[in-house]
Design an enzyme around this catalytic site. Structure first.
Site, short mmCIF file in Angstrom:
data_model
loop_
_atom_site.label_atom_id
_atom_site.label_comp_id
_atom_site.label_asym_id
_atom_site.label_seq_id
_atom_site.Cartn_x
_atom_site.Cartn_y
_atom_site.Cartn_z
N CYS A 161 41.79 32.87 40.40
CA CYS A 161 42.64 31.71 40.11
C CYS A 161 43.64 31.37 41.20
O CYS A 161 44.29 30.32 41.13
CB CYS A 161 43.37 31.93 38.78
SG CYS A 161 42.26 32.39 37.44
N HIS A 300 52.38 29.08 37.27
CA HIS A 300 50.95 29.34 37.02
C HIS A 300 50.63 28.95 35.58
O HIS A 300 49.62 28.29 35.34
CB HIS A 300 50.65 30.82 37.28
CG HIS A 300 49.20 31.15 37.21
ND1 HIS A 300 48.25 30.50 37.97
CD2 HIS A 300 48.52 32.06 36.46
CE1 HIS A 300 47.05 30.99 37.70
NE2 HIS A 300 47.19 31.93 36.79
N GLU A 311 55.18 35.90 33.71
CA GLU A 311 55.69 34.97 34.72
C GLU A 311 57.16 34.63 34.45
O GLU A 311 57.96 34.52 35.38
CB GLU A 311 54.85 33.69 34.76
CG GLU A 311 55.23 32.77 35.90
CD GLU A 311 54.26 31.64 36.12
OE1 GLU A 311 54.38 30.96 37.17
OE2 GLU A 311 53.38 31.40 35.28
N LYS A 332 49.01 22.88 33.77
CA LYS A 332 47.70 23.18 33.21
C LYS A 332 47.57 22.68 31.76
O LYS A 332 46.46 22.52 31.26
CB LYS A 332 47.41 24.68 33.27
CG LYS A 332 47.14 25.21 34.67
CD LYS A 332 46.81 26.69 34.67
CE LYS A 332 46.51 27.22 36.07
NZ LYS A 332 47.72 27.33 36.91
N HIS A 337 42.72 24.58 33.36
CA HIS A 337 42.72 25.61 34.42
C HIS A 337 41.49 25.42 35.29
O HIS A 337 40.37 25.72 34.88
CB HIS A 337 42.72 26.99 33.78
CG HIS A 337 43.11 28.09 34.73
ND1 HIS A 337 43.04 27.96 36.09
CD2 HIS A 337 43.60 29.34 34.50
CE1 HIS A 337 43.45 29.07 36.67
NE2 HIS A 337 43.81 29.93 35.73
N PHE A 397 43.16 36.95 38.19
CA PHE A 397 42.38 38.15 37.91
C PHE A 397 42.00 38.78 39.26
O PHE A 397 41.71 38.07 40.22
CB PHE A 397 41.09 37.81 37.15
CG PHE A 397 41.30 37.52 35.69
CD1 PHE A 397 42.52 37.70 35.07
CD2 PHE A 397 40.25 37.06 34.91
CE1 PHE A 397 42.70 37.44 33.72
CE2 PHE A 397 40.41 36.79 33.57
CZ PHE A 397 41.64 36.98 32.97
#
Length: 412
Positions: A161, A300, A311, A332, A337, A397
């Protein structure tokens, strides 16, 4: 290190197929998330996605189209837009000092899925002859370089990502360091094949359908958040030395000031406060800025339970008592995403927000979460907010945390 200007931007996304359209839809808080109307939808637990309104046949002749996965189509169209926007005479640039830098998490997943369908479901050995070329992760960067005769580095980054944030950061390093005079950088992703969506579903990270409004299913930082919604598209920026851009009279959309990169090593899918905070601090250090310089953040903000709380804590760790005074957008909620392309789209949105003196909203934030207690600009765009310097966060990830420091176009 040279100053690096952003002189071109291009997008294909669930919020529209141009920078102008994307800004208009983001500013009015339009969600590009919807229920999927495809043959395999009944086999998905939650048939949701954020799709780009895009037809490759409108952009490519049939012989060319047969060689391009959807992700490469996105990449090429966004790159064309960005280079046209930059209005740069590339004959004045040494082609060996110009390069393409593209991030993608899943490459040509639709082409690979089609090949498996032919082999395993249909029992046929007649695979499309260009399957390898369509499915390989570096296809987008390669095609951009070929189409525009960029003979310097053609590099592909696949860090899940954070892929396109890494691509922009790495391109910035080369332009700032003096080894390149022009770079096109960003990301492309087309992950909405059946196999890909079932694989993501198996990870239990995807959102449940909001029964009252499917378009509101992604709810970053809200107590009732249930996961992320996959999206597709591409975003590209053109980077060049500030002095060169000024000398040729280019329209400058903003500036990349810094880039931070760290890796979480505790678990391949579990984010850490320490790693995310370290990436933000590294970005600030590379920009020679302190925390007081940051006026807004594009988070994010995936809408998963773990990421949003981590976060939030990481932002608090970096900014201390001032964290609650910084407006934070999680876009997002609108565009879904885009995996490896998310960082690039969010970079463009951050530059647009500063250009127009707005902070985009975090949609669908109706229920406060005690673990997520910062200023997330809930539900409505904040206007007349002239931020000059922003962070754009991308976490992944695999543990690769990438943070960009962006500044509005200005002479100082």
């Amino acid at each position: 290190m040279r100053r690096v200007a952003v002189t071109g931007m291009g997008v294909v996304s669930p919020l529209g197929g141009s920078v102008v359209e994307v800004y208009a839809n983001a500013a009015r808080g339009r969600s590009g998330i919807h229920l999927l109307d495809v043959a395999f939808a009944p086999r998905l637990n939650a048939p949701l996605a954020a799709t780009a309104p895009f037809d490759g046949a409108a952009h490519f002749e049939p012989p060319r189209l047969r060689m391009l996965d959807r992700s490469s189509q996105f990449a090429l169209v966004a790159a064309r837009q960005a280079l046209a926007d930059a209005n740069c005479d590339r004959s004045a640039v040494d082609p060996y000092r110009a390069g393409s830098f593209v991030g993608t998490g899943m490459g040509g997943s639709q082409s690979n899925d089609d090949g498996y369908q032919t082999l395993y479901a249909e029992g046929s050995d007649r695979i499309k002859p260009f399957t390898v070329l369509m499915g390989m992760h570096n296809a987008g960067a390669a095609w951009i370089a070929i189409d525009h005769q960029l003979r310097g580095p053609s590099l592909t980054y696949s860090t899940a990502c954070s892929s396109s944030a890494v691509a922009i950061g790495e391109a910035w390093l080369r332009v700032a360091g003096g080894s390149l005079d022009l770079a096109i950088a960003g990301g492309a992703e087309a992950p909405l094949s059946f196999g890909s969506m079932k694989a993501w579903e198996a990870l239990h990270t995807l959102a449940m359908i909001d029964a009252s409004d499917p378009s509101a299913s992604c709810k970053p930082f809200s107590k009732d958040r249930s996961g992320m919604v996959l999206g597709e598209g591409a975003a590209m920026v053109v980077l060049e030395p500030w002095d060169r851009a000024v000398a040729r009279g280019a329209t400058i959309h903003g500036e990349v000031l810094g880039y931070g990169l760290t890796t979480d090593t505790g678990h391949i899918t579990r984010p850490s406060v320490e790693g995310q905070a370290a990436a933000m601090r590294a970005a600030l250090q590379s920009a020679s800025l302190g925390p007081l310089a940051i006026e807004a953040i594009n988070a994010h903000g995936t809408g998963t339970l773990a990421n949003d709380a981590v976060e939030t804590a990481a932002i608090k760790a970096v900014f201390g008592s001032r964290a609650s005074a910084i407006p934070i957008s999680a876009t997002k909620a609108m565009h879904g995403h885009l995996l490896g392309a998310s960082g690039a789209l969010e970079c463009v949105l951050s530059l647009l927000a500063m250009q127009h003196s707005v902070v985009f909203p975090t949609l669908h934030l109706a229920t406060a979460d005690p673990e997520c207690d910062l200023d997330y600009v809930p539900n409505v765009t904040r206007t007349q907010f002239p931020a000059r310097t922003m962070l754009s966060n991308s976490f992944a990830f695999g543990g690769t945390n990438a943070v960009l420091v962006l500044r509005a176009a200005c002479d100082g």
